[in-house]
Design a protein around this motif. Sequence first.
Motif, PDB file in Angstrom:
ATOM      1  N   LEU A   1      -3.933   7.617  -1.749  1.00 24.91           N
ATOM      2  CA  LEU A   1      -3.904   6.175  -1.504  1.00 24.91           C
ATOM      3  C   LEU A   1      -3.678   5.445  -2.824  1.00 24.91           C
ATOM      4  O   LEU A   1      -4.333   5.748  -3.822  1.00 24.91           O
ATOM      5  CB  LEU A   1      -5.241   5.741  -0.880  1.00 24.91           C
TER       6      LEU A   1
ATOM      7  N   ILE B   1       0.847  -1.201   0.000  1.00 23.59           N
ATOM      8  CA  ILE B   1       0.000   0.000   0.000  1.00 23.59           C
ATOM      9  C   ILE B   1       0.881   1.250   0.000  1.00 23.59           C
ATOM     10  O   ILE B   1       1.799   1.381   0.825  1.00 23.59           O
ATOM     11  CB  ILE B   1      -0.964  -0.002   1.213  1.00 23.59           C
TER      12      ILE B   1
ATOM     13  N   SER C   1      -6.987   3.610   4.270  1.00 28.27           N
ATOM     14  CA  SER C   1      -7.230   2.304   3.653  1.00 28.27           C
ATOM     15  C   SER C   1      -8.366   1.568   4.366  1.00 28.27           C
ATOM     16  O   SER C   1      -9.135   0.854   3.726  1.00 28.27           O
ATOM     17  CB  SER C   1      -5.957   1.456   3.542  1.00 28.27           C
TER      18      SER C   1
END
Length: 381
Positions: free
Chosen positions: A227, A80, A257
């Motif tokens: 993100l 991520i 997230s």
Amino acid sequence: MQTTQSEVSADTIDLALGHPSPALLPLELLREASARRLRQEDRSCLQYGYEQGDLRFRAQLARFLSWGYAAEVSPEELFISGGVSQALDLICTLFTHPGDRVLVEEPSYFLALRIFTDHGLRIGGLATDRHGLVPEALRESLRKTRPAMLYTVPTHHNPAGTTLPADRRERILELCREHGVLLVADEVYHLLTFAGAPPPPLGSFAGSGGVLSLGSFSKILAPGLRLGWIQGARPLLRRLATCGFLDSGGGLAPFTSAVVGGLLERGTQETHLRKLRGIYGSRARTLVAGCSKLLGVAEEPPAGGFFFWGRLPGIADTEALLPEARAAGVTFVPGSRFSTLGGQREFLRLSFSYYEEPQLEEGVARLAEAARRFRPPGKGP
Ligand SMILES: Cc1ncc(COP(=O)(O)O)c(C=O)c1O
């Protein structure tokens, strides 16, 4: 202070902007998703995060990408990030040294070039055609130099709108592997395909190593979320996840997230993406129909992404047209901004992501007026 990413003037139609329209930013969806997450007693999303990214979120993201890419994506091959730009910066930090060469398409996404310059990298431009990067140009360059990485936007290229066919993807991958060059694929527009399906993303080849595929929620949900993700083989992801930056600060965006994970879980992101594809596809057709009618451009509407890239008959240098365009109340990005070789001067990039169709039509009419005043007599459409 005005910055590259947030300059919007009220009386100008700014076709340079690569932002989504404010009305397309899903405030209500995010309000509900945040409230739903904050009602839970589980406080883990407020804690320092797991370096590679929360496992539950990676599983939700893997399911979404498996749908979007029509190919299996596993949570283990996802890291991520704080968006593509942050991912690129981290990759440069960990996989390059100042003075290294990075190969890019000519033309290329100009703000990625700025990140490479920040890291002291030397940039080499590779020839492209209407199908994107020309593998022969890469082969020729690799015969002479040993770059640290190749940066490519394989699908709905910014600015050129091109999509690499499957055979070129394989050839480029093969060349990078043969020469030990890291292939960094910026696949930020892959999911924004208006109709049909592009060839498999380069992320599909990430499992066997040498490839990092970058994706983001900026274009499909909201850029303010910061993100995104990196898809890659485990050894490469391990290098990313064990760097000092994450060791100190933990995994990126644990709270964001957790909120976005709820949207993935409920299928809301899929529905939103389908809606965006319809809207942007229609805007692209309207913009290009206007350009064809009023400016005589010959290029087809793009099949995805945010941008139209074209030439205006009779105008050899679009940078020189800019003052006239500004006076007429419209702006764009001249082609030269995307060049590493001082070329692309006859092109311009027009964005259709920010404005609705009537404003796009008005923007094109203003541009046509500017071009009419600027062109030497007899050189118009
Ligand atoms: C090709 C490309 N890569 C990356 C970005 C920025 O992505 P992010 O917002 O995820 O940093 C953009 C935005 O315009 C883009 O066009």
